[in-house]
Motif scaffolding. Structure first.
Motif, PDB file in Angstrom:
ATOM      1  N   ALA A 128      -6.993   9.430  22.698  1.00  0.00           N
ATOM      2  CA  ALA A 128      -7.257   8.331  23.057  1.00  0.00           C
ATOM      3  C   ALA A 128      -5.595   7.727  24.326  1.00  0.00           C
ATOM      4  N   TYR A 129      -5.611   8.161  25.326  1.00  0.00           N
ATOM      5  CA  TYR A 129      -4.247   7.214  25.622  1.00  0.00           C
ATOM      6  C   TYR A 129      -4.305   5.879  26.004  1.00  0.00           C
ATOM      7  N   HIS A 130      -5.383   5.571  26.568  1.00  0.00           N
ATOM      8  CA  HIS A 130      -5.543   4.487  26.909  1.00  0.00           C
ATOM      9  C   HIS A 130      -5.449   2.782  24.878  1.00  0.00           C
ATOM     10  N   ARG A 131      -6.502   4.606  24.266  1.00  0.00           N
ATOM     11  CA  ARG A 131      -5.947   3.051  22.766  1.00  0.00           C
ATOM     12  C   ARG A 131      -4.204   3.014  22.077  1.00  0.00           C
ATOM     13  N   GLU A 132      -3.941   4.442  22.661  1.00  0.00           N
ATOM     14  CA  GLU A 132      -2.563   3.910  21.721  1.00  0.00           C
ATOM     15  C   GLU A 132      -1.433   3.029  22.668  1.00  0.00           C
ATOM     16  N   TRP A 133      -1.637   3.745  24.253  1.00  0.00           N
ATOM     17  CA  TRP A 133      -0.795   2.508  24.945  1.00  0.00           C
ATOM     18  C   TRP A 133      -1.605   0.666  24.716  1.00  0.00           C
ATOM     19  N   ALA A 134      -2.021   0.735  24.018  1.00  0.00           N
ATOM     20  CA  ALA A 134      -2.626  -1.305  23.838  1.00  0.00           C
ATOM     21  C   ALA A 134      -2.352  -1.217  22.439  1.00  0.00           C
ATOM     22  N   ALA A 135      -1.772  -0.214  22.050  1.00  0.00           N
ATOM     23  CA  ALA A 135      -1.787  -0.884  20.544  1.00  0.00           C
ATOM     24  C   ALA A 135      -0.306  -0.495  20.670  1.00  0.00           C
ATOM     25  N   TRP A 136       0.373   0.249  21.626  1.00  0.00           N
ATOM     26  CA  TRP A 136       1.963   0.379  21.414  1.00  0.00           C
ATOM     27  C   TRP A 136       1.926  -1.178  22.387  1.00  0.00           C
ATOM     28  N   VAL A 137       1.586  -1.624  23.186  1.00  0.00           N
ATOM     29  CA  VAL A 137       1.991  -2.675  23.272  1.00  0.00           C
ATOM     30  C   VAL A 137       2.000  -4.332  22.656  1.00  0.00           C
ATOM     31  N   GLN A 138       0.217  -3.759  21.848  1.00  0.00           N
ATOM     32  CA  GLN A 138       0.650  -5.138  21.344  1.00  0.00           C
ATOM     33  C   GLN A 138       1.585  -4.386  19.582  1.00  0.00           C
ATOM     34  N   GLY A 139       2.239  -3.890  19.348  1.00  0.00           N
ATOM     35  CA  GLY A 139       3.382  -3.668  18.227  1.00  0.00           C
ATOM     36  C   GLY A 139       4.279  -3.677  18.952  1.00  0.00           C
ATOM     37  N   LEU A 140       4.950  -3.701  20.237  1.00  0.00           N
ATOM     38  CA  LEU A 140       5.806  -4.473  20.771  1.00  0.00           C
ATOM     39  C   LEU A 140       5.879  -5.816  20.806  1.00  0.00           C
ATOM     40  N   ILE A 141       4.540  -6.697  21.376  1.00  0.00           N
ATOM     41  CA  ILE A 141       4.992  -8.012  21.712  1.00  0.00           C
ATOM     42  C   ILE A 141       4.955  -8.619  20.409  1.00  0.00           C
ATOM     43  N   ARG A 142       4.152  -7.850  19.105  1.00  0.00           N
ATOM     44  CA  ARG A 142       4.058  -8.240  17.788  1.00  0.00           C
ATOM     45  C   ARG A 142       5.987  -8.304  17.548  1.00  0.00           C
ATOM     46  N   ALA A 143       6.365  -7.184  17.183  1.00  0.00           N
ATOM     47  CA  ALA A 143       7.986  -7.086  16.750  1.00  0.00           C
ATOM     48  C   ALA A 143       9.163  -7.720  17.760  1.00  0.00           C
ATOM     49  N   HIS A 144       8.212  -8.370  18.770  1.00  0.00           N
ATOM     50  CA  HIS A 144       9.452  -8.533  19.463  1.00  0.00           C
ATOM     51  C   HIS A 144       8.658  -9.896  20.111  1.00  0.00           C
TER      52      HIS A 144
END
Ligand code: ZN
Length: 201
Positions: A128-144
């Protein structure tokens, strides 16, 4: 209204001024370490340029800006149809850049979803690319989170530099006297605005 080229110049000059200012402000007024301060000011400056040049408020019309997106110009078509030219939704200081950023993210999410759905219809199972992408963006925002704030602020200042330049020229009569009037005349069709029936695409 300044031309697209004049807006670019304003974006680059204001970006060159705001980046060292942001670095100084981070060191002086926040507890963040010098290397994070440097990263943040560079993110802020980069977002300022990106916002002013690629995500310009003038994307609300068929102008020089959407040509910069090359074959991806169509991303901004629905935006252009929906958003009235030079109104609050495209030319306000904070809401309009955030709206463009959100719109762009929504298009990316929608496209990824369409690919997954389309391949699913053909009997192919994909992640599910859309969900993976959204999770990646969320992770990036949280980490940085600090860098994310710097990016968002820079994205707003890049758009604000455009809007303020438009305001100064539009209201130039009062603010700048006869110089403003001359500017206004010179830039009357700054963004090559055409009535819809005369547009090429
Ligand atoms: Zn404008």
């Amino acid at each position: 209204m300044p031309s697209a080229r004049a807006h670019d110049l304003i974006t680059v000059l204001s970006g060159a001024a705001i980046t060292p200012l942001a670095y100084y402000a981070c060191l002086e007024f926040t507890p963040i370490a010098p290397d994070t301060a440097l990263a943040c000011s560079l993110w802020l400056g980069g977002a300022h340029l990106l916002s002013g040049i690629m995500f310009s408020p003038d994307l609300d019309i068929d102008s020089a800006i959407d040509n910069r997106w090359g074959i991806f110009f169509w991303i901004w078509r629905p935006y252009m149809w929906l958003i009235p030219h030079r109104g609050f939704w495209s030319h306000s200081l904070v809401i309009s850049p955030l709206l463009r950023l959100g719109y762009f993210a929504a298009v990316g999410y929608g496209l990824a979803f369409a690919v997954v759905w389309g391949l699913g219809q053909l009997g192919m199972t994909t992640p599910a690319y859309h969900r993976e992408w959204a999770a990646w963006v969320q992770g990036l925002i949280r980490a940085h989170s600090t860098e994310t704030w710097a990016f968002v602020i820079g994205f707003c200042t890049g758009s604000a530099a455009h809007t303020i330049a438009d305001w100064l020229v539009t209201n130039g009569n009062g603010l700048l006297g006869s110089y403003g009037r001359r500017l206004r005349q010179r830039y009357r069709d700054h963004d090559q605005w055409r009535p819809r029936h005369k547009r090429r695409r």
